[in-house]
Each structure stands twice: as structure tokens, then as C-alpha cells.
Design a protein around this motif. Structure first.
Motif, PDB file in Angstrom:
ATOM      1  N   MET A 197       0.862  -1.177   0.000  1.00  0.00           N
ATOM      2  CA  MET A 197       0.000   0.000   0.000  1.00  0.00           C
ATOM      3  C   MET A 197       0.898   1.227   0.000  1.00  0.00           C
ATOM      4  N   GLN A 198       0.692   2.115  -0.964  1.00  0.00           N
ATOM      5  CA  GLN A 198       1.605   3.239  -1.155  1.00  0.00           C
ATOM      6  C   GLN A 198       0.828   4.548  -1.247  1.00  0.00           C
ATOM      7  N   VAL A 199       1.461   5.623  -0.779  1.00  0.00           N
ATOM      8  CA  VAL A 199       0.842   6.940  -0.847  1.00  0.00           C
ATOM      9  C   VAL A 199       0.728   7.408  -2.291  1.00  0.00           C
ATOM     10  N   LEU A 200       1.752   7.074  -3.100  1.00  0.00           N
ATOM     11  CA  LEU A 200       1.752   7.408  -4.522  1.00  0.00           C
ATOM     12  C   LEU A 200       1.960   6.138  -5.331  1.00  0.00           C
ATOM     13  N   PRO A 201       1.185   5.945  -6.403  1.00  0.00           N
ATOM     14  CA  PRO A 201       1.434   4.781  -7.260  1.00  0.00           C
ATOM     15  C   PRO A 201       2.602   5.082  -8.195  1.00  0.00           C
ATOM     16  N   GLY A 202       3.610   4.259  -8.215  1.00  0.00           N
ATOM     17  CA  GLY A 202       4.772   4.551  -9.050  1.00  0.00           C
ATOM     18  C   GLY A 202       5.498   3.295  -9.465  1.00  0.00           C
ATOM     19  N   GLY A 203       6.458   3.477 -10.367  1.00  0.00           N
ATOM     20  CA  GLY A 203       7.290   2.374 -10.818  1.00  0.00           C
ATOM     21  C   GLY A 203       6.839   1.755 -12.119  1.00  0.00           C
ATOM     22  N   ALA A 204       5.673   2.166 -12.627  1.00  0.00           N
ATOM     23  CA  ALA A 204       5.185   1.633 -13.899  1.00  0.00           C
ATOM     24  C   ALA A 204       4.083   2.541 -14.414  1.00  0.00           C
ATOM     25  N   ALA A 205       3.787   2.403 -15.692  1.00  0.00           N
ATOM     26  CA  ALA A 205       2.691   3.165 -16.287  1.00  0.00           C
ATOM     27  C   ALA A 205       1.451   2.284 -16.265  1.00  0.00           C
ATOM     28  N   ALA A 206       0.600   2.481 -15.263  1.00  0.00           N
ATOM     29  CA  ALA A 206      -0.590   1.643 -15.109  1.00  0.00           C
ATOM     30  C   ALA A 206      -1.591   2.354 -14.204  1.00  0.00           C
ATOM     31  N   LYS A 207      -2.853   1.943 -14.315  1.00  0.00           N
ATOM     32  CA  LYS A 207      -3.911   2.520 -13.488  1.00  0.00           C
ATOM     33  C   LYS A 207      -3.997   1.735 -12.183  1.00  0.00           C
ATOM     34  N   PRO A 208      -3.928   2.410 -11.027  1.00  0.00           N
ATOM     35  CA  PRO A 208      -3.890   1.688  -9.754  1.00  0.00           C
ATOM     36  C   PRO A 208      -5.283   1.457  -9.163  1.00  0.00           C
ATOM     37  N   PHE A 209      -5.322   0.543  -8.181  1.00  0.00           N
ATOM     38  CA  PHE A 209      -6.488   0.390  -7.321  1.00  0.00           C
ATOM     39  C   PHE A 209      -6.340   1.363  -6.143  1.00  0.00           C
ATOM     40  N   VAL A 210      -7.441   1.950  -5.728  1.00  0.00           N
ATOM     41  CA  VAL A 210      -7.431   2.929  -4.645  1.00  0.00           C
ATOM     42  C   VAL A 210      -8.191   2.358  -3.455  1.00  0.00           C
ATOM     43  N   THR A 211      -7.618   2.535  -2.267  1.00  0.00           N
ATOM     44  CA  THR A 211      -8.303   2.171  -1.040  1.00  0.00           C
ATOM     45  C   THR A 211      -8.177   3.333  -0.060  1.00  0.00           C
ATOM     46  N   HIS A 212      -8.785   3.217   1.101  1.00  0.00           N
ATOM     47  CA  HIS A 212      -8.772   4.324   2.060  1.00  0.00           C
ATOM     48  C   HIS A 212      -8.359   3.805   3.431  1.00  0.00           C
ATOM     49  N   HIS A 213      -7.434   4.526   4.052  1.00  0.00           N
ATOM     50  CA  HIS A 213      -6.995   4.179   5.400  1.00  0.00           C
ATOM     51  C   HIS A 213      -7.739   5.067   6.397  1.00  0.00           C
ATOM     52  N   ASN A 214      -8.598   4.459   7.200  1.00  0.00           N
ATOM     53  CA  ASN A 214      -9.476   5.244   8.070  1.00  0.00           C
ATOM     54  C   ASN A 214      -8.710   6.008   9.144  1.00  0.00           C
ATOM     55  N   ALA A 215      -7.728   5.368   9.781  1.00  0.00           N
ATOM     56  CA  ALA A 215      -7.034   6.006  10.898  1.00  0.00           C
ATOM     57  C   ALA A 215      -6.247   7.239  10.444  1.00  0.00           C
ATOM     58  N   LEU A 216      -5.582   7.122   9.282  1.00  0.00           N
ATOM     59  CA  LEU A 216      -4.824   8.258   8.776  1.00  0.00           C
ATOM     60  C   LEU A 216      -5.685   9.225   7.979  1.00  0.00           C
ATOM     61  N   GLY A 217      -6.851   8.764   7.559  1.00  0.00           N
ATOM     62  CA  GLY A 217      -7.730   9.620   6.784  1.00  0.00           C
ATOM     63  C   GLY A 217      -7.181   9.951   5.410  1.00  0.00           C
ATOM     64  N   ILE A 218      -6.490   8.983   4.789  1.00  0.00           N
ATOM     65  CA  ILE A 218      -5.889   9.229   3.466  1.00  0.00           C
ATOM     66  C   ILE A 218      -6.196   8.071   2.524  1.00  0.00           C
ATOM     67  N   ASP A 219      -6.200   8.374   1.234  1.00  0.00           N
ATOM     68  CA  ASP A 219      -6.272   7.330   0.225  1.00  0.00           C
ATOM     69  C   ASP A 219      -4.899   6.709   0.042  1.00  0.00           C
ATOM     70  N   LEU A 220      -4.896   5.408  -0.187  1.00  0.00           N
ATOM     71  CA  LEU A 220      -3.669   4.681  -0.494  1.00  0.00           C
ATOM     72  C   LEU A 220      -3.895   3.896  -1.782  1.00  0.00           C
ATOM     73  N   TYR A 221      -2.785   3.509  -2.410  1.00  0.00           N
ATOM     74  CA  TYR A 221      -2.847   2.796  -3.679  1.00  0.00           C
ATOM     75  C   TYR A 221      -2.173   1.436  -3.523  1.00  0.00           C
TER      76      TYR A 221
END
Length: 503
Positions: A197-221
Motif C-alpha cells: 500500500m503506497q501513498v503514490l502509485p509509481g514504478g510503472a505506467a498503469a492505473k492503480p487500485f485505490v483504497t482508504h486508510h481510516n485512521a490516517l484519513g488518506i487514500d492509499l494505492y
């Protein structure tokens, strides 16, 4: 609530009424069928072997033949099949009567001694035997999923115990991954783990899946590739690293693509992409020889693939000239490439076409070249526009020191000398960000922390990713990626509840 067949539930009730636990525990197994066949294959009378007098096996009943006061059971375990001979006067009346009610598919446990039948078949002669686990679904006599890839993937548990070829495919997959790990450990590479689970999707040219971390209140990829984290480790001084990793890409599903897939990625400081071509030849030729019992030529579909090195090495430009009607002077002219495309390919109204020659190369290569690359071929000289993380070539900065390995028309590996110039990398990220803003969802985001990591100086290095699933397909003769992933991604089955009960 799951709906069980009432007739089969009645069998459980009957067993329990007789004081029989249909799901016991603590049944010791000392041998597999493979152990017994290996030990006694050449022994004419195994009953004379003292070690063969105390054999305990367990497995699934695949065949049963009742003959009054005796029966034969054919039992399948992880090693294969072994026969058991059960006599009423040897196991006792009660145990024998219960075994007479065993259904095909039940798991049983047998304690006995080795013998051969009159026909010479190796057999366990039971001293004691009992039910080990009761089946509650009618056993498939002619399992229709043997020819239905989707059904086999959906009910892999049935496919595995019904289909020896399926079991062998996944044993081979395990051997492939084990070989790869040994190969890199022997060369002083360190196995590591990076975030899924990463804050930014990187390392390849592709569309990521998005999820949400409730405790931090941020989206992760979910990660699309571990590359940027692995190269951070090079900065930190871990000069040879590899990871057998799961990646996730929110893209289409077909014969060679699954949203969740397995990759090998490795990075080596003080190496170039040319070094990795040599390493990859050694890895793949050795792997094929190991898995295929000394052979380096594999049949796949209607192809004969020769993995014997050296592999062909050809530039992307040369292959385009070889497989199209383009002239050398047209290769870096976007207008000429577009004109060629329009003259030879259907173009839908409103279709967004490339505007740079590097992207045109990618389109033309996929349309005209890929399918013809049967034997392993290293394709080099990729344009920098489609290689945002690769080092520019010193003699021609418009292309990069990169290769992709193609086998049977498939991309199996991607590698390059790493871009370790933080200023150049920042510029590449800016270009990718502009492409993303223009609507290209697969373009990379600007990773400021990665640029900061490079600013601490990353050693000259090369890195590579190899698709494990496609490699397994090539070495097992499977033509669908669903056949080499134990539980591939499928649409929810109609009539099956897929969400947690709300009660």
C-alpha cells in the motif's frame, strides 16, 4: 446461511448417532503414496520389510470396490495414488461396516502393512482404518470443469483433487520460484519486502487500485510495481536486492493479464542493462533446464521455443524497419508515422492518436512486431518518452539503455540501466504529469520523495522485472493466465453471497 443438501446432512446425523466423529483430529500420517512407491517399487514382497509393517496413510477416496467381507480403496494424497486393502476380520466388524458407507471423495485414514496383490499392485493391507473427513457435496464423476477454465479457476479446490495436470502445474510454479530465489541468493542478492500500500502509485505506467486508510484519513494505492522503493534501497547501500512481489493494476482481464499478478524485480548496483541481458540468459536457460529435465527446447501452443543462449538482441528501430514498410528517415517523424498508421490500420472517429514518435513506436511495435518474436529476443533502444525511469543512451539521448525480453510474442521481462540523475528524473516526472493532466491515466505521478532519494546519489545500477505468471505459462504449456494462478480474479458467481452478512 449456506444451504446444504439434506440427504447429505442426514449422513452426518447417522454417523454421529453411531458415536462416530465425522471430523476427527490427531490422526498420524507417516508416509505418502510417493514415499511408498519409491521405497517398494523394486521390492517383490514388501511384506518382508520390517519397516513396511507400520504404515499410516491418509487421503481422499477416489475409487472403491466392495467384495462382501473385503474392499479395495484407491486413496489419493499429495504424492499420488495408493491402494488399500481392507478386510472385515482384520479391522473389526464395526470399522468395516462404517467403511462400507464411505462415499467417493471422503477422506480416510489407514494403518497397516505393505503387500502386493495377486496382480502385483503395491497395496497397504489395513490393520485399522477410519473416516477422516466427510464429504458433503456429491463427488463429480465427470467433472465438467476439466474443459472449462473459468469453472476450474472458480472451484480450484475441486480442480486440484480431480486433475493431476493442474496439481503438476502448481508444483512446477513452486519449483520455478524456488529456483529463482536460489539463483539470486547464490549471487549475493538480498531478498527484501516493500510496501504493497503506497501513498503514490509509481514504478510503472498503469492505473492503480485505490483504497482508504481510516485512521490516517488518506487514500492509499495498491502497488503497481515495487521499483521506486527497491531503488531507494540502492541509495541506502543495499547494492543487490530482489523481491518476488504481488502487484495490482486496475486494468483489463484476458488470457495473459490478471489484475493481481506476481513479478520478480531485482536491482544491481554497478551494473548496466547489458549485464542484465547476460544474467537473464543464464537465469532462464538454467531454469528451463531445471524444470524441463535437461531440455532447453519447449513446445508451446504450435511453437517450438529454444531457450538455448545466446538470445537474439535487436533494436526496436531495426525491428520496426524489418516488420513494416517504413523507411529509416520516417522513424522519428510523427507525421510520417501517423500517415503510415492511418494507411494500414482502422482509426475510430475521435480516437486519440500519439503525438510523439516514441509513443508511435510503441503502437507500431505492438501491431507489427511482437507476435513474430518466438524465440527469446532482447529488444533494445526504447524511446525516452515511453521509458520514464530509464537512463538515456550516451550516444543518442532520445533513446534509453533499456531492453524488453519477448518470448512467443509475449513481453516476459523489462529492464534498463537506471536513471540516477535527479534533475533528469524530475524532468521526466514533470513530462509524465503533463501527460496525466491531458487525460493519460496510466502516466506516472510526480514522486518528490523519490527525487529527494536520488539527490543523495544512487550508484550506477540496472534493474529488471520478470513476469512470473507468464513464465509459468510458457514452461507448463498453459495458454490462460487463469490456469497458473491458484485463485485468479473472477466476476462474483451468480447466486453466491459475496458480501459479509449484515445481521
Amino acid at each position: 446461511m449456506y444451504s446444504f443438501d439434506p440427504d447429505w446432512l442426514a449422513k452426518l446425523d447417522d454417523l454421529r448417532a453411531k458415536g462416530v466423529n465425522p471430523y476427527p483430529n490427531g490422526l498420524e500420517v507417516t508416509h505418502t503414496s510417493a514415499d511408498l512407491h519409491q521405497r517398494y517399487e523394486e521390492v517383490e514382497d514388501p511384506s518382508q520389510d520390517d519397516a513396511g509393517s507400520d504404515i499410516r496413510i491418509g487421503g481422499r477416496v477416489m475409487f472403491r470396490n466392495k467384495m462382501g467381507r473385503a474392499m479395495f480403496l484407491r486413496i489419493q494424497d499429495r504424492g499420488g495414488l495408493i491402494q488399500a486393502y481392507v478386510r472385515k476380520d482384520e479391522v473389526g466388524d464395526e470399522a468395516f461396516e462404517l467403511l462400507k458407507q464411505v462415499d467417493i471423495g471422503d477422506l480416510v485414514w489407514v494403518h497397516g502393512e505393505m503387500m502386493r496383490t495377486r496382480t502385483g499392485e503395491l497395496t497397504v493391507r489395513a490393520k485399522a482404518a477410519r473416516l477422516a473427513s466427510k464429504i458433503l457435496t456429491p463427488f463429480p464423476d465427470r467433472w465438467h470443469s476439466l474443459t472449462d477454465v473459468e469453472t476450474r479457476a472458480r472451484q480450484r479446490y475441486v480442480d486440484l483433487f480431480m486433475n493431476a495436470e493442474t496439481r503438476e502445474t502448481f508444483r512446477t510454479r513452486s519449483r520455478i520460484i524456488s529456483f529463482i530465489r536460489r539463483f539470486f541468493e547464490e549471487r549475493d542478492f538480498m531478498e527484501v519486502e516493500t510496501p504493497m500500500m503506497q501513498v503514490l502509485p509509481g514504478g510503472a505506467a498503469a492505473k492503480p487500485f485505490v483504497t482508504h486508510h481510516n485512521a490516517l484519513g488518506i487514500d492509499l494505492y495498491l502497488r503497481i510495481a515495487p521499483e521506486l522503493f527497491l531503488k531507494r534501497l540502492l541509495v541506502g547501500g543495499l547494492e543487490r536486492v530482489f523481491e518476488v512481489n504481488r502487484n495490482f493494476r486496475n486494468e483489463g482481464i484476458d488470457a495473459i493479464h490478471n489484475p493481481e499478478f506476481t513479478m520478480l524485480e531485482f536491482y544491481q548496483a554497478w551494473a548496466t542493462y547489458r549485464d542484465l541481458m547476460d544474467l537473464t540468459e543464464t537465469l532462464l536457460s538454467g531454469l528451463v533446464e531445471e524444470v524441463c529435465e535437461g531440455e532447453r527446447v519447449r513446445s508451446f501452443r504450435d511453437l517450438e521455443i529454444d531457450f538455448t543462449p545466446p538470445y537474439r538482441r535487436a533494436s526496436m528501430a531495426d525491428l520496426l524497419l524489418e516488420h513494416t514498410g517504413l523507411a529509416a528517415g520516417q522513424l522519428r517523424d510523427p507525421a510520417a508515422l501517423e500517415a503510415y498508421w492511418r494507411a494500414n490500420q482502422p482509426v475510430d472517429e475521435g480516437e486519440v492518436l500519439p503525438t510523439v514518435w516514441g509513443k508511435w513506436w510503441e503502437w507500431l511495435f505492438e501491431a507489427y512486431v511482437e507476435d513474430g518474436l518466438v524465440n527469446p529476443t532482447f529488444v533494445t533502444g526504447y524511446p525516452f518518452e515511453i521509458s520514464p525511469l530509464a537512463r538515456r543512451n550516451d550516444e543518442d539521448p532520445e533513446i534509453t539503455d533499456r531492453f524488453e525480453l519477448f518470448v512467443a510474442g509475449w513481453e516476459v521481462a523489462n529492464a534498463f540501466s537506471e536513471l540516477n540523475d535527479p534533475v533528469d528524473q524530475a524532468g521526466r516526472f514533470e513530462l509524465q504529469a503533463k501527460m496525466r493532466a491531458a487525460g493519460d491515466e496510466e502516466s506516472m505521478v510526480f514522486d518528490h520523495d523519490y527525487v529527494r532519494a536520488l539527490s543523495y546519489a544512487m550508484p550506477p545500477a540496472a534493474g529488471e522485472g520478470i513476469g512470473i505468471d507468464r513464465l509459468v505459462m510458457l514452461l507448463t504449456g498453459r495458454t490462460s493466465i487463469r490456469e497458473v494462478i491458484l485463485f485468479p480474479t473472477l466476476r462474483p458467481e451468480q447466486g453466491i453471497q459475496m458480501e459479509p452478512d449484515k445481521a
